[in-house]
Write an enzyme that holds these catalytic residues in place. Structure first.
Site, PDB file in Angstrom:
ATOM      1  N   HIS A 105       0.831  -1.200   0.000  1.00 37.60           N
ATOM      2  CA  HIS A 105       0.000   0.000   0.000  1.00 37.60           C
ATOM      3  C   HIS A 105       0.867   1.251   0.000  1.00 37.60           C
ATOM      4  O   HIS A 105       1.994   1.251   0.460  1.00 37.60           O
ATOM      5  CB  HIS A 105      -0.969   0.026   1.185  1.00 37.60           C
ATOM      6  CG  HIS A 105      -0.329  -0.003   2.538  1.00 37.60           C
ATOM      7  ND1 HIS A 105       0.243  -1.132   3.090  1.00 37.60           N
ATOM      8  CD2 HIS A 105      -0.195   0.972   3.473  1.00 37.60           C
ATOM      9  CE1 HIS A 105       0.702  -0.847   4.299  1.00 37.60           C
ATOM     10  NE2 HIS A 105       0.459   0.424   4.557  1.00 37.60           N
ATOM     11  N   HIS A 107       0.725   5.359   1.067  1.00 39.12           N
ATOM     12  CA  HIS A 107       0.075   6.428   1.821  1.00 39.12           C
ATOM     13  C   HIS A 107       0.152   7.686   0.965  1.00 39.12           C
ATOM     14  O   HIS A 107       1.235   8.045   0.490  1.00 39.12           O
ATOM     15  CB  HIS A 107       0.814   6.702   3.131  1.00 39.12           C
ATOM     16  CG  HIS A 107       0.778   5.573   4.098  1.00 39.12           C
ATOM     17  ND1 HIS A 107      -0.077   5.542   5.167  1.00 39.12           N
ATOM     18  CD2 HIS A 107       1.498   4.428   4.157  1.00 39.12           C
ATOM     19  CE1 HIS A 107       0.123   4.435   5.856  1.00 39.12           C
ATOM     20  NE2 HIS A 107       1.069   3.736   5.255  1.00 39.12           N
TER      21      HIS A 107
END
Length: 145
Positions: A105, A107
């Site tokens: 992932h 941010h």
């Protein structure tokens, strides 16, 4: 450690399967973007691939072909929606770097002149506030190419 198998029961996998709710801002065939429940700033969003990958070490390189355009799109929309001075894009790999959820992932964190970021993963944000911020990003996405 590198070589550790992907855990299909991690929280992001559960979000992808609809087992845990999230405040989604964007979704396509390959990616999902949703609000971080412990944001470091207004508009802090996470972008994940739908393909299971722990992190950069085991991700199929083609994953990034789909993931990075979404990261860019969310960065542009977040900057616009929250009138940010800039956007920080951060990606952690393994516990030693600060990775706490072992699903690849990114941010996307809007930044503001003179405003320090909150510490990572310290305080959960109110769901209503996250829903509002998600709507702001979805609105800004309408104007992003």
């Amino acid at each position: 450690m590198q070589g550790t198998p992907y855990d299909p029961d991690n929280i992001f996998a559960k979000i992808l399967r609809g087992e845990i709710p999230s405040h989604a801002v964007y979704e396509d065939e390959h990616t999902l973007a949703f609000m971080d429940v412990m944001p470091q700033s207004e508009g802090h969003t996470l972008v994940i691939p739908k393909t299971p990958s722990r992190n950069i070490f085991d991700a199929d390189p083609t994953t990034f072909m789909w993931l990075m355009p979404t990261v860019q799109k969310i960065a542009k929309a977040s900057k616009k929606a929250f009138h940010a001075n800039g956007v920080r894009v951060v990606q952690f790999n393994e516990a030693g770097s600060g990775q706490t959820v072992f699903h690849l992932h990114f941010h996307v964190i809007p930044t503001y002149d003179g405003v320090e970021l909150k510490l990572h993963a310290r305080q959960q944000e109110d769901g209503g506030h996250l829903a509002h911020n998600a709507e702001m990003i979805r609105e800004a996405l309408k104007f992003i190419s």
